[in-house]
Write an enzyme that holds these catalytic residues in place. Structure first.
Site, PDB file in Angstrom:
ATOM      1  N   ARG A  99      18.605  -4.762 -19.159  1.00 58.09           N
ATOM      2  CA  ARG A  99      18.371  -5.801 -20.176  1.00 58.09           C
ATOM      3  C   ARG A  99      17.815  -7.082 -19.566  1.00 58.09           C
ATOM      4  O   ARG A  99      18.235  -7.531 -18.508  1.00 58.09           O
ATOM      5  CB  ARG A  99      19.665  -6.144 -20.903  1.00 58.09           C
ATOM      6  CG  ARG A  99      19.468  -7.387 -21.799  1.00 58.09           C
ATOM      7  CD  ARG A  99      20.545  -7.620 -22.791  1.00 58.09           C
ATOM      8  NE  ARG A  99      21.863  -7.524 -22.227  1.00 58.09           N
ATOM      9  CZ  ARG A  99      22.959  -7.423 -22.958  1.00 58.09           C
ATOM     10  NH1 ARG A  99      22.866  -7.401 -24.278  1.00 58.09           N
ATOM     11  NH2 ARG A  99      24.131  -7.349 -22.374  1.00 58.09           N
ATOM     12  N   ARG A 152      37.040  -9.362 -32.289  1.00 54.67           N
ATOM     13  CA  ARG A 152      37.221  -8.402 -31.202  1.00 54.67           C
ATOM     14  C   ARG A 152      38.679  -8.131 -30.926  1.00 54.67           C
ATOM     15  O   ARG A 152      39.012  -7.473 -29.940  1.00 54.67           O
ATOM     16  CB  ARG A 152      36.607  -8.951 -29.921  1.00 54.67           C
ATOM     17  CG  ARG A 152      35.128  -8.772 -29.931  1.00 54.67           C
ATOM     18  CD  ARG A 152      34.574  -8.995 -28.548  1.00 54.67           C
ATOM     19  NE  ARG A 152      33.241  -9.471 -28.734  1.00 54.67           N
ATOM     20  CZ  ARG A 152      32.208  -9.064 -28.034  1.00 54.67           C
ATOM     21  NH1 ARG A 152      32.345  -8.206 -27.058  1.00 54.67           N
ATOM     22  NH2 ARG A 152      31.023  -9.541 -28.299  1.00 54.67           N
TER      23      ARG A 152
END
Ligand code: AP5
Length: 222
Positions: A129, A94
């Site tokens: 979610r 990342r």
């Protein structure tokens, strides 16, 4: 190390569908799914010093320091199953420093999959979610609702899945993504992630099978 084994990286904004697609890819291609976020959450669950430190950053939507993440990912990739069956790296690297660390360790991907999803959809996916702690399956209240009442009753929500936290996670993503993409641009395929999970998988599946096909053709010609 098996020459046939595929090495895949998957990248995308928070809630772009990386985990969902990884389950489908791992199922079909037999790759070992290595998810940086899952490794970190497992470390938090042990109550270790590293886990407690990691959680402080995750709660702010920031990147966990390299000295914790790089070692965890490296150890997982070095296990025999990853070397033998190939790997599917989710949520790592990342940052430029993580990408460089991986390169130094000679972990090079064959393909870099980038899931592109518009921002309003990302927020909706985050807040809906839910996770099944028993099976590890990822649900969404609207798009992938639980199959039974029993599953519905045990679903949990991630501590960083609020609208406020996802904005912070998105900022972090925007600050780092270009540097990572620049390292893998020659092997990147961009996938439209705004469509249903089945339609997203169809695009990924065709990219992976054509990669395997090219390899077979190349090895047959020598
Ligand atoms: P991490 O756990 O990796 O979180 P993330 O990148 O924010 O990604 P998510 O897990 O939220 O989303 P996803 O893309 O997997 O989407 P999903 O498939 O679940 O990282 C968490 C934190 O850990 C970071 O903030 C950071 O602090 C730390 N961290 C992690 N890696 C690090 C690293 N390398 N270095 C430093 N720190 C690190 O889907 C989302 C929802 O949408 C689900 O409900 C799903 O059912 C639904 N959905 C999926 N696809 C579709 C579709 N096509 N249509 C409709 N709904 C869909």
């Amino acid at each position: 190390e098996s020459k046939e084994a595929l090495r895949v990286m998957i990248s995308g904004a928070p809630a772009s569908g990386k985990g969902t697609q990884c389950h489908l890819i791992a199922n079909k291609y037999g790759l070992v799914h290595v998810a940086a976020g899952d490794l970190l959450r497992a470390e938090i669950a042990t109550g270790s010093q590293n886990g407690m430190r990691a959680k402080e950053y995750m709660e702010k939507g920031q990147l966990v320091p390299d000295e914790i993440v790089v070692m965890m990912v490296k150890e997982r990739l070095l296990k025999p199953d990853s070397r033998q069956n190939g790997w599917l790296l989710d949520g790592y690297p990342r940052s430029l420093s993580q990408a460089t660390a991986l390169k130094k360790l000679e972990f090079e991907p064959d393909i870099f999959i980038l899931l592109e999803v518009s921002e309003d959809i990302l927020v909706e996916r985050v807040v809906g979610r839910r996770l099944d702690p028993v099976t590890g399956k990822i649900y969404h209240l609207k798009y992938s609702p639980p199959e039974t009442e029993e599953i519905a009753a045990r679903l949990t929500q991630r501590f960083d899945d609020t609208e406020e936290k996802v904005k912070l996670r998105l900022n972090t993503h925007h600050q780092n993504v270009e540097a990572v993409l620049s390292m893998y641009k020659d092997i990147t395929i961009k996938i439209n992630g705004n469509v249903s999970k089945e339609e997203v998988f169809t695009q990924i599946d065709s990219a992976l099978s054509s990669l395997l096909g090219q390899r077979k053709a190349a090895s047959g010609s020598v």
